[in-house]
Design an enzyme around this catalytic site. Structure first.
Site, mmCIF file in Angstrom:
data_model
loop_
_atom_site.group_PDB
_atom_site.id
_atom_site.type_symbol
_atom_site.label_atom_id
_atom_site.label_comp_id
_atom_site.label_asym_id
_atom_site.label_seq_id
_atom_site.Cartn_x
_atom_site.Cartn_y
_atom_site.Cartn_z
ATOM 1 C CG HIS A 1 41.767 34.923 41.960
ATOM 2 N ND1 HIS A 1 42.620 34.054 41.316
ATOM 3 C CD2 HIS A 1 40.568 34.825 41.328
ATOM 4 C CE1 HIS A 1 41.972 33.450 40.334
ATOM 5 N NE2 HIS A 1 40.723 33.900 40.321
ATOM 6 C CD GLU B 1 45.541 34.120 43.515
ATOM 7 O OE1 GLU B 1 45.100 34.124 42.341
ATOM 8 O OE2 GLU B 1 44.857 33.782 44.505
ATOM 9 C CB CYS C 1 38.684 31.421 40.581
ATOM 10 S SG CYS C 1 37.601 32.317 39.429
#
Length: 427
Positions: free
Chosen positions: A251, A253, A130
């Site tokens: 993202h 994750e 990001c």
């Protein structure tokens, strides 16, 4: 005694984000980042966003990897933002809509740009998520949209328009990205991709993004509105060799199913897995380069005698050349050792090899070569006359060239002697 993993495992620096809680600032890092880094075999080291830390980055050495993630907008003055054409009213609307992101944090900018440039200088593995991808692009000379919703052209068909942030459905919001073939992202998500569409759904929490991609990078994914959602440096990507320079706008994750830790796609954690693989390899390379110098080479008696014979052979040849004396027939056998070594043990360019073979011929027949030198006296005088006309800089370059050749010969000789010793030791 307990093993100190912080000494054994490689260190990944992660810069915290600052927020206000109970009238005091609190630093934090998303736990998913920490879990994945630790789970794949590295130690996350949090760099606090505290005033003055950007001047103390050397205190966090050794640095084996850097992961930069979310945060506020980067100061536009750092990437020489072109005039966006936005009106004061539009800027005010942007600040109102994205109040948590538009508060510029110059200290965090200084810390993260300092770390990004350090990674680029030393080839330290870097993963930008990001904001971290935007920091990487800016560090390499790229630019950003100050607001995607206002600046990305709105004349696109409805099917190409993209919502990049949804505060009402923050974690659940997804949009399509098209993955570029034969990139790391393609390999990670290959089993989830349709070969024709090459699309996956990604989360999205940003109102800024890459406008002009820095020249060294190659895109890995695009949103339907043309925004770059991932990029990497192909010349600095080889996790097995400790190379990893990459930015992802989304993202991975956090791409998990509702109320579950199960990822949307099997490839989601791959960026962290490959990043840590590169970090581990980089640590090994760093440890090798900073290890204590090797102990002096000790040869067995036979090899030591051989070394002395070769050294004496070169000494005799040099003495013949510099003094101009002819060859003593009784010393001819001693000269052969040096000639044989030059011909059979020197691995250089063809031109250098031919030159060394000429030297070998000189060693075999010093008197004959000396006669040829006399025949070339006129050429020598012409060369000296030319050199007298050369500038100091030109003569310095010429001397530097021959000095370099001497160093190369010395290094090759040293490697050959080490190779001989290793072969003897393995017998």
């Amino acid at each position: 005694m307990a093993t100190d993993l912080s000494v054994i495992l490689p260190r990944v620096l992660i810069v915290s984000r600052r927020t206000l809680r109970k009238n005091k600032f609190v630093d934090f890092v998303g736990e998913y980042h920490l879990d994945l880094i630790l789970g794949y075999g590295a130690v996350p080291v949090i760099v606090p966003r505290v005033t003055g830390v950007h001047r103390l980055l050397e205190s966090f050495e050794p640095i084996h990897g850097v992961l930069l993630c979310e945060g506020e907008d980067i100061d536009p003055s750092l990437y020489e933002a072109e005039h966006s054409g936005l009106s004061p009213e539009e800027f005010e609307e942007i600040r109102r809509l994205h109040a948590s992101d538009t508060a510029i944090d110059k200290e965090k900018d200084s810390i993260e740009l300092g770390l990004a440039k350090l990674c680029l200088e030393r080839n330290i593995p870097y993963l930008g998520i990001c904001r971290g991808s935007q920091v990487l692009n800016v560090a390499c000379g790229g630019t950003l949209y100050q607001d995607i919703g206002k600046e990305v052209p709105k004349k696109r068909p409805e099917c190409e328009r993209v919502v990049h942030i949804d505060y009402e459905n923050y974690d659940g919001h997804r949009h399509v990205v098209k993955v570029v073939a034969n990139t790391p992202l393609h390999h990670w998500f290959q089993e989830s991709l349709d070969e024709k569409k090459m699309e996956i759904l990604v989360n999205s929490y940003h109102h800024q993004g890459v406008k002009i991609l820095a020249q060294r990078f190659v895109p890995m994914a695009f949103a339907p509105d043309g925004l770059i959602e991932g990029f990497y440096d192909p010349d600095a990507y080889n996790p097995e060799e400790g190379k990893f320079i990459m930015g992802l706008q989304f993202h991975p994750e956090r791409m998990r199913r509702p109320d579950s830790d199960e990822f949307d796609y099997p490839g989601c954690p791959s960026a962290y897995q490959e990043f840590v693989k590169a970090v581990i390899a980089y640590q090994k390379k760093l440890n090798c380069s900073t290890a204590l110098p090797p102990k002096p080479l000790k040869l067995d008696q036979e090899m030591e005698n051989r070394r002395k014979v070769i050294v004496r052979s070169f000494f005799i040849a040099k003495d013949m050349y510099t003094t101009g004396r002819g060859m003593n027939p009784s010393k001819e056998s001693e000269l052969e050792a040096g000639a044989e070594f030059l011909e059979s043990n020197t691995v250089l360019s063809l031109q250098q090899e031919n030159r060394l073979k000429q030297m070998g011929a000189t060693v075999r027949n010093g008197s004959s070569y000396f006669q040829r030198l006399k025949m070339n006296e006129e050429r020598d005088r012409a060369a000296k006359t030319l050199m007298r006309k050369m500038s100091v800089e030109q003569l310095s370059e010429l001397m530097s060239f021959y000095h370099t050749m001497g160093q190369i010969c010395s290094e090759v000789l040293d490697k050959k002697l080490h190779g001989i010793v290793n072969d003897v030791g393995s017998c």
